[in-house]
Design an enzyme around this catalytic site. Structure first.
Site, short mmCIF file in Angstrom:
data_model
loop_
_atom_site.label_atom_id
_atom_site.label_comp_id
_atom_site.label_asym_id
_atom_site.label_seq_id
_atom_site.Cartn_x
_atom_site.Cartn_y
_atom_site.Cartn_z
N PHE A 39 93.06 45.85 66.19
CA PHE A 39 92.27 44.80 65.55
C PHE A 39 91.94 45.22 64.12
CE2 PHE A 39 91.72 44.42 70.08
CZ PHE A 39 91.73 43.05 70.31
N VAL A 77 89.99 49.23 67.48
CA VAL A 77 89.36 48.53 66.37
C VAL A 77 89.38 49.46 65.15
CG1 VAL A 77 87.22 47.43 65.61
CG2 VAL A 77 87.86 47.36 68.03
N CYS A 78 89.88 48.96 64.04
CA CYS A 78 89.97 49.80 62.83
C CYS A 78 88.58 50.18 62.33
CB CYS A 78 90.71 49.06 61.72
SG CYS A 78 90.58 49.89 60.13
N VAL A 79 88.36 51.46 62.15
CA VAL A 79 87.02 51.94 61.79
C VAL A 79 86.57 51.44 60.41
CG1 VAL A 79 87.92 54.19 60.97
CG2 VAL A 79 85.51 53.97 61.59
N ALA A 82 85.87 47.79 60.60
CA ALA A 82 84.72 47.55 61.47
C ALA A 82 83.40 47.85 60.76
CB ALA A 82 84.84 48.40 62.74
#
Lengths: 119, 123, 98
Positions: A39, A77-79, A82
């Site tokens: 994501f 989820v891409c840090v 995010a």
């Protein structure tokens, strides 16, 4: 066959995540493997446990969590994306994990196909 | 999959900078991909060519000017930058307007190049 | 390769960009792009011309959702999500024209 999925848009605003979800379900039903769902961009909002859609609407976040549980999917989820958008471990829905962009590149290397869903 | 797999990755940029975040976040993936020793190509077409326009000054919109990063790509061994000729022409730009060295390809050549890739990511 | 377009051709240039550079293969229209393959749409000529060099598919559930199933032009194949998966598996590479 091993698939990797990239989702670039958030829930409800855009159909991309719905299409991606139905694609994943169809691929799994056919016996394919979903190596990873990544994501990115506003797509990180698919992982917010604070999402509360109306009762008569589909629950996009819970739907991903459930699919992940049933099929042991790796929802990443891409840090960086995010943190920009207020997604942290404390409001991350079950089945998702926060990690780096390297996970996307790695999925592209390891999977037979990478399919992008976005706007 | 075993270590040492090298795939041909192509990042297709079709969106202008600043109006949306896609150009900036695409560049972030490109930089990460360099760490994986893959064969990386970048394509700029349609409004994506505006990402490479010289002279970007973003102080007034209080956004980070990320355009210098394109010039730093060769330091990451990312040297294959392609721009579609028709997209440049449709926007009144020439190669001289771009802040980095690129290979300009006409549309059919661009299409053929895409066909040689293993993974195409479009932002 | 498999080209995937999900934008209405009258709103965005994704279909034009795709057809400009595509070198054969297949085109799958999903989401708002399905309008491009419906009778009377201004983009139909482009789709018809594309069919000379590539196979054209639409995602049927997206046509149904938009009340356009009875307007699909001839020569375009309607597929479900399972057909979408088959197309991705069939072509070694795919590109979503976002």
């Amino acid at each position: 066959m091993k698939f990797a999925i990239l989702i670039n848009e958030g829930p409800y605003q855009h159909q991309a995540t719905d299409t991606a979800f139905l694609f994943c379900k169809a691929a799994l039903a056919k016996g394919h493997e979903i190596r990873r769902v990544f994501f990115y961009h506003d797509g990180v909002n698919n992982s917010s446990s604070l999402t509360e859609p109306p009762q008569d609407d589909r629950n996009i976040v819970q739907r991903w969590s459930k699919l992940a549980e049933e099929h042991k999917l790796d929802l990443v989820v891409c840090v960086a994306a995010a943190l920009r958008r207020g997604i942290k471990d404390e409001n991350l829905a079950p089945g998702f994990r926060i990690s780096g962009l390297g996970q996307l590149v790695e999925a592209g290397i390891e999977a037979d196909r990478l399919v992008t869903f976005g706007d | 999959m075993s270590e040492g797999t090298v795939k041909k990755f192509m990042f297709v940029n079709r969106k202008a900078p600043y109006g949306t975040i896609y150009a900036l976040e695409s560049l972030e993936v490109v930089l990460i991909s360099a760490a994986f020793d893959q064969d990386v190509s970048l394509v700029f077409m349609d409004d994506g060519v505006f990402q490479l326009k010289k002279g970007q000054q973003t102080k007034g919109i209080e956004n980070k000017n990320f355009s210098p990063t394109y010039r730093a790509l060769d330091g990451y061994d990312i040297e294959k930058l392609y721009v579609e000729q028709e997209s440049l022409e449709a926007r009144g730009l020439t190669e001289d307007d771009l802040l980095v060295d690129v290979t300009v390809l006409p549309k059919a050549e661009m299409g053929k190049l895409m066909e040689t890739m293993d993974v195409v990511l479009s932002f | 390769m498999l080209h995937i377009v999900n934008k209405s051709p009258l709103e965005r240039n994704a279909l034009d960009a795709c057809l400009r550079v595509a070198q054969g293969g297949a085109l799958l229209l999903t989401e708002d792009a399905v309008y491009a393959a419906t009778r009377g749409n201004a983009a139909v000529e482009k789709i018809t011309a594309a069919m000379a060099g590539m196979k054209v598919y639409v995602l049927g559930p997206d046509l149904d959702a938009r009340g356009m199933s009875d307007r699909l032009i001839e020569g375009v194949t309607s597929v479900g999500y399972d057909g979408f998966v088959d197309l991705v598996a069939e072509y070694p590479t795919n590109q979503s024209w976002l």
